[in-house]
Design an enzyme around this catalytic site. Structure first.
Site, PDB file in Angstrom:
ATOM      1  CG  HIS A  68      -1.739  -1.052   1.564  1.00 44.03           C
ATOM      2  ND1 HIS A  68      -1.315  -2.188   2.182  1.00 44.03           N
ATOM      3  CD2 HIS A  68      -3.064  -1.203   1.370  1.00 44.03           C
ATOM      4  CE1 HIS A  68      -2.343  -3.008   2.338  1.00 44.03           C
ATOM      5  NE2 HIS A  68      -3.417  -2.440   1.862  1.00 44.03           N
ATOM      6  CG  ASP A  71       1.823  -0.858   3.410  1.00 45.58           C
ATOM      7  OD1 ASP A  71       1.032  -0.514   4.302  1.00 45.58           O
ATOM      8  OD2 ASP A  71       1.557  -1.720   2.545  1.00 45.58           O
TER       9      ASP A  71
HETATM   10  C1  GLO Z   1      -8.282  -6.790   4.091  1.00 48.47           C
HETATM   11  C2  GLO Z   1      -7.665  -7.009   2.798  1.00 48.47           C
HETATM   12  C3  GLO Z   1      -6.451  -6.130   2.594  1.00 48.47           C
HETATM   13  C4  GLO Z   1      -6.121  -6.036   1.149  1.00 48.47           C
HETATM   14  C5  GLO Z   1      -5.099  -4.971   0.914  1.00 48.47           C
HETATM   15  C6  GLO Z   1      -4.769  -4.831  -0.515  1.00 48.47           C
HETATM   16  O1  GLO Z   1      -8.978  -7.591   4.612  1.00 48.47           O
HETATM   17  O2  GLO Z   1      -7.352  -8.353   2.643  1.00 48.47           O
HETATM   18  O3  GLO Z   1      -5.382  -6.614   3.316  1.00 48.47           O
HETATM   19  O4  GLO Z   1      -5.666  -7.236   0.660  1.00 48.47           O
HETATM   20  O5  GLO Z   1      -5.566  -3.748   1.365  1.00 48.47           O
HETATM   21  O6  GLO Z   1      -5.862  -4.543  -1.269  1.00 48.47           O
END
Ligand code: GLO
Ligand code: NI
Ligand code: NI
Ligand code: NI
Length: 406
Positions: A68, A71
């Site tokens: 993200h 991050d």
């Molecule tokens: C939350 C999601 C999250 C997504 C991440 C990427 O439950 O699994 O972790 O995978 O934001 O889109």
């Protein structure tokens, strides 16, 4: 299988579950102190985190990564600062990628943690919030181009609602459709069109999540004419939350030619939320891998570990071993699924079960579309009272399935 076994195991490391993750949960503070977090200067720390991330991937032999925006770089005090921080850190990431050959599977924008996103982004009640999210996605696509990403992911985050009493569901969905079209148009304008992926998830964090499951997300994509650009990123634990098995979700996506990529994890049979545990249940993953092989693999998708160690497993070794366990589980699942395909284990069962459609005149007329209601009624009036039903032999099938678990 059309590909070598290894080509079916394109694993990716998630920045947020490895580097950013500190063991805190809604009930407790951080339990993990990482030695790469050795500076008080946020930007220095961000650089060191990237180094650590690539070191872990090299140790694990991972070929891909996901992140993200929030991050990798501090958000600073303004969007302008955030953009600048992202530019600096992604320069560093790019160097690391060139040095190691590790590639970007996908990136995404975190549009759910900040208070401004409490009502969602595209489905928010605020045009200013919509615009802010647009700015994050624009930058995300610029970075995707810079790092030559294969996919770009949208997990709905808080796209949903708590109560219909104050919600215009139609306007919010239309706005989501508009948002995604803007993303596609922007990607085209910069000459870099990654495979877009929606990641469905029900129930959490909003009571009603718009992208509830694969079928719901496909209805949305079809309604807003987005199927040329979007496929699905499916997650095991999200499937479970929706009351489905993982292989059900994969099969539904496959039926739309929309199986893009997966977030590998598992839930807990006893708990009703997204616990993001590492995948270790060989039977579930073997059945998932069977769907993936039937799909011809995941391309340009991969297997991203959206999984975290418990806060009690705070040593770095635990994180490494957890990923090894996950990779081993998928490798075993691949072997089992490949054997199932080679032996036509399920194909023969399914073939036999639907035999009456292929081996009888009435069945063939249904499949080829020449049957009519009146014609079938005529047939049933003659033959219908002597229908013979066959047993499903389900317990036998399940017990033979065990032979394929590696
Ligand atoms: C939350 C999601 C999250 C997504 C991440 C990427 O439950 O699994 O972790 O995978 O934001 O889109
Ligand atoms: Ni309580
Ligand atoms: Ni996920
Ligand atoms: Ni999840």
């Amino acid at each position: 299988l059309g590909k070598t076994m290894k080509e079916h195991l394109h694993f990716a490391l998630a920045f947020w579950h490895t580097i950013t993750m500190d063991g805190s949960d809604p009930f407790g503070y951080a339990t993990m102190q990482r030695d790469f977090d050795d500076s008080d200067d946020e930007m220095v720390r961000a650089h060191h985190r990237v180094d650590a991330f690539f070191e872990i991937m090299q140790k694990l032999g991972m070929e891909y990564f996901c992140f993200h925006d929030v991050d990798i770089a501090p958000q600073g005090n303004s969007l302008t600062e955030f953009y600048a921080n992202l530019d600096e850190i992604t320069d560093h990431i790019k160097e690391k990628m060139d040095e190691t050959g590790i590639k970007l599977l996908w990136n995404t924008a975190n549009m759910f943690s900040h208070p401004r996103y409490m009502n969602g982004v595209a489905s928010s009640n605020s045009a200013e919030v919509f615009a802010y999210g647009a700015a994050q996605v624009k930058k995300g696509l610029d970075l995707n181009k810079k790092l030559n990403g294969a996919n770009y992911v949208f997990w709905g985050g808080r796209e949903g609602y708590e109560s219909l009493l104050n919600t215009d569901l139609i306007l919010e969905n239309d706005n989501m459709g508009r948002f995604f079209h803007m993303a596609v148009d922007y990607a085209k304008s910069i000459d870099h069109l990654p495979q877009f992926l929606i990641e469905p998830k029900p129930k959490e964090p909003m009571k009603h999540q718009y992208d509830f499951d694969a079928a719901t997300a496909m209805a949305f994509l079809q309604k807003y004419d987005l199927t040329d650009y979007f496929k699905l990123n499916l997650e095991t634990n999200h499937a479970w939350l929706a009351g489905h098995t993982f292989d059900h979700e994969l099969n539904v996506a496959r039926s739309y030619n929309a199986l893009g990529s997966i977030d590998a994890n598992q839930g807990d049979y006893l708990l009703g939320w997204d616990t993001d545990e590492f995948p270790t249940l060989v039977v579930d993953i073997t059945l998932a891998m069977y769907q993936i092989l039937k799909n011809g693999g995941l391309n340009p998708g991969g297997i991203n570990f959206d999984a975290k160690v418990r806060r009690t497993s705070f040593e770095m070794d635990d994180l490494i071993l957890a990923h090894i366990a996950g990779m081993d589980t998928y490798a075993r699942a691949l072997k089992g699924a490949a054997a199932m395909i080679e032996d036509k284990f399920l194909e023969d069962i399914v073939e036999e079960r639907y035999a009456s459609y292929k081996n009888t005149e009435v069945g063939r007329s249904i499949l080829d579309g020449t049957a009519t209601l009146a014609g079938l009624a005529e047939h049933a009036l003659k033959e219908g009272d002597k229908i013979e039903l066959k047993s499903n032999h389900l317990e036998h099938i399940k017990s033979v399935l065990n032979d394929y678990l590696v």
